[in-house]
Design a protein around this motif. Structure first.
Motif, PDB file in Angstrom:
ATOM      1  N   SER B  58       0.832  -1.201   0.000  1.00 15.11           N
ATOM      2  CA  SER B  58       0.000   0.000   0.000  1.00 15.11           C
ATOM      3  C   SER B  58       0.866   1.249   0.000  1.00 15.11           C
ATOM      4  O   SER B  58       2.045   1.207   0.376  1.00 15.11           O
ATOM      5  N   ASN B  60       0.324   5.202   1.389  1.00 21.45           N
ATOM      6  CA  ASN B  60      -0.560   6.120   2.111  1.00 21.45           C
ATOM      7  C   ASN B  60       0.076   7.492   2.233  1.00 21.45           C
ATOM      8  O   ASN B  60       1.313   7.615   2.218  1.00 21.45           O
ATOM      9  N   GLN B  72       3.924   7.020   3.208  1.00 25.71           N
ATOM     10  CA  GLN B  72       4.346   5.746   3.787  1.00 25.71           C
ATOM     11  C   GLN B  72       4.039   4.636   2.797  1.00 25.71           C
ATOM     12  O   GLN B  72       2.908   4.521   2.324  1.00 25.71           O
ATOM     13  N   THR B  74       4.180   0.563   2.211  1.00 30.32           N
ATOM     14  CA  THR B  74       4.322  -0.721   2.898  1.00 30.32           C
ATOM     15  C   THR B  74       4.835  -1.758   1.908  1.00 30.32           C
ATOM     16  O   THR B  74       4.215  -1.988   0.862  1.00 30.32           O
ATOM     17  N   GLU B  76       6.486  -5.684   1.090  1.00 31.53           N
ATOM     18  CA  GLU B  76       6.376  -7.072   1.561  1.00 31.53           C
ATOM     19  C   GLU B  76       7.437  -7.938   0.895  1.00 31.53           C
ATOM     20  O   GLU B  76       7.622  -7.874  -0.329  1.00 31.53           O
ATOM     21  N   THR B 116       6.246  -7.855   6.317  1.00 32.70           N
ATOM     22  CA  THR B 116       5.702  -6.615   5.775  1.00 32.70           C
ATOM     23  C   THR B 116       6.243  -5.460   6.615  1.00 32.70           C
ATOM     24  O   THR B 116       6.192  -5.518   7.843  1.00 32.70           O
ATOM     25  N   ARG B 117       6.782  -4.462   5.963  1.00 32.03           N
ATOM     26  CA  ARG B 117       7.387  -3.346   6.696  1.00 32.03           C
ATOM     27  C   ARG B 117       7.080  -2.047   5.970  1.00 32.03           C
ATOM     28  O   ARG B 117       7.044  -1.999   4.742  1.00 32.03           O
ATOM     29  N   SER B 118       6.840  -0.995   6.758  1.00 33.51           N
ATOM     30  CA  SER B 118       6.549   0.304   6.167  1.00 33.51           C
ATOM     31  C   SER B 118       7.772   1.192   6.175  1.00 33.51           C
ATOM     32  O   SER B 118       8.518   1.221   7.156  1.00 33.51           O
ATOM     33  N   SER B 120       8.830   5.306   5.344  1.00 37.21           N
ATOM     34  CA  SER B 120       8.142   6.586   5.189  1.00 37.21           C
ATOM     35  C   SER B 120       9.134   7.723   5.064  1.00 37.21           C
ATOM     36  O   SER B 120      10.323   7.572   5.370  1.00 37.21           O
TER      37      SER B 120
END
Lengths: 206, 139
Positions: B58, B60, B72, B74, B76, B116-118, B120
């Motif tokens: 995603s 955002n 941000q 995300t 994977e 999974t890591r965001s 930003s």
């Protein structure tokens, strides 16, 4: 006139050339060349804070400060910032401007903060000529010099932690910063960023 | 040949313990309270291998400090192995001109298997309106 190579030999030569070509981009250059500051090709060492460490710490600090919303709570924008003491508790001699200047530049670009260069720790001005010129102008005009006092001060500390297990060496650099409101002495924003590097030699690659 | 079988079995047993194959299990709220503002994105894949290893879950966006954009993304890890990548955000202004700034640098990131890591970034100027996230494989 050389006779053409037999097909299997020609194929082998082509494969070998292809392998060499593919590997050539990864070889360490012998001649000096320009690289991107803080980029993937920069040297990483365990015994000092590298340029990419300063960059990462500054980036994290700026993002945290801007995202905190604390700079929006200033009565008169942009907020005036003065740089206070950044204590260096690492084993190496560093110029803390490597961190604070990047933060100042980014905050200045944001339009949220301007830094005073005529008011410094212990009365030392970063820009003594600007300070003297302002004093001179005020004296010639027969007025008392008006200095805009900082709303915030930025202070901090650099720490270093070393560990070793067998041949593996590890170093963690900790960057701590606090933003203090001058009028009440309260830290309204604080952040800590740790960068850990590990390797069997002093110099390691990314 | 027969004597190699126990060795192979031992190697298969040790492989998950080497640290190269550590998957991440997660638990989170079934009905999330967060209401992120998604950004429709355009993806350009020039490294197909990396594109099959790392996925974008995603994108955002929000505003911070009144008028600064924070994005941000995300990511994977689509495989079971640890994956080291480097990423970099770049910003452009309303005229499509690169903004530059302290936040535009290559940063390393290690994703465990299936993690999974965001990541930003905050634009350091209100002029920054659009962004690009670049991802390359780490060494």
């Amino acid at each position: 006139m050389n006779s053409p190579l037999p097909l299997p030999r020609a194929l082998s030569a082509a494969v070998a050339a292809g392998v060499l070509l593919a590997l050539s981009g990864c070889q360490t250059p012998r001649d000096a060349k320009y690289i991107e500051s803080g980029g993937a090709s920069t040297v990483v060492t365990l015994d000092q804070i590298n340029i990419q460490d300063w960059n990462r710490a500054a980036d994290a600090m700026v993002a945290s400060m801007l995202a905190s919303g604390v700079l929006e709570r200033v009565p008169e924008q942009p907020a005036v910032l003065a740089i206070s003491r950044i204590v260096n508790n690492t084993q190496q001699q560093v110029d803390t401007d490597s961190l604070t200047k990047k933060i100042r530049v980014a905050l200045n670009q944001s339009g949220k903060v301007i830094t005073t260069t005529t008011l410094g720790l212990g009365g030392k001005a970063e820009d003594p000529l600007a300070k003297e010129s302002a004093e001179m102008a005020a004296m010639l005009a027969g007025q008392k010099q008006v200095t805009r006092l900082p709303y915030y001060t930025l202070s901090g500390k650099l720490l270093e932690d070393r560990a070793q297990a067998g041949k593996v060496k590890q170093v963690t650099y900790t960057f701590q910063l606090s933003l203090t409101t001058v009028k009440d002495g309260l830290a309204v924003w604080e952040e800590e960023k740790q960068i850990t590097k590990q390797g069997t030699r002093s110099s390691v690659g990314w | 040949m027969k004597s190699l079988a126990p060795l192979a079995a031992l190697a298969a047993l040790l492989l998950p313990l080497t640290g190269c194959q550590t998957n991440v299990n997660t638990v989170s709220r079934a009905e999330p309270l967060a209401r992120p503002t998604p950004v429709s994105d355009k993806r350009i894949v020039t490294d197909r291998t990396l594109g099959e290893l790392i996925g974008v879950v995603s994108v955002n966006e929000t505003l911070v400090s009144g008028n600064l954009r924070k994005v941000q993304v995300t990511l994977e890890n689509l495989r079971d192995n640890n994956r080291e990548i480097r990423y970099r955000f770049e910003w452009v202004d309303r005229d499509g001109m690169a903004v530059g700034g302290v936040s535009e640098l290559w940063l390393p990131l290690v994703l465990a298997g299936r993690e999974t890591r965001s990541v930003s970034t905050v634009a350091t100027t209100p002029r920054a309106v659009d962004f690009t996230l670049k991802i390359v494989e780490g060494k």
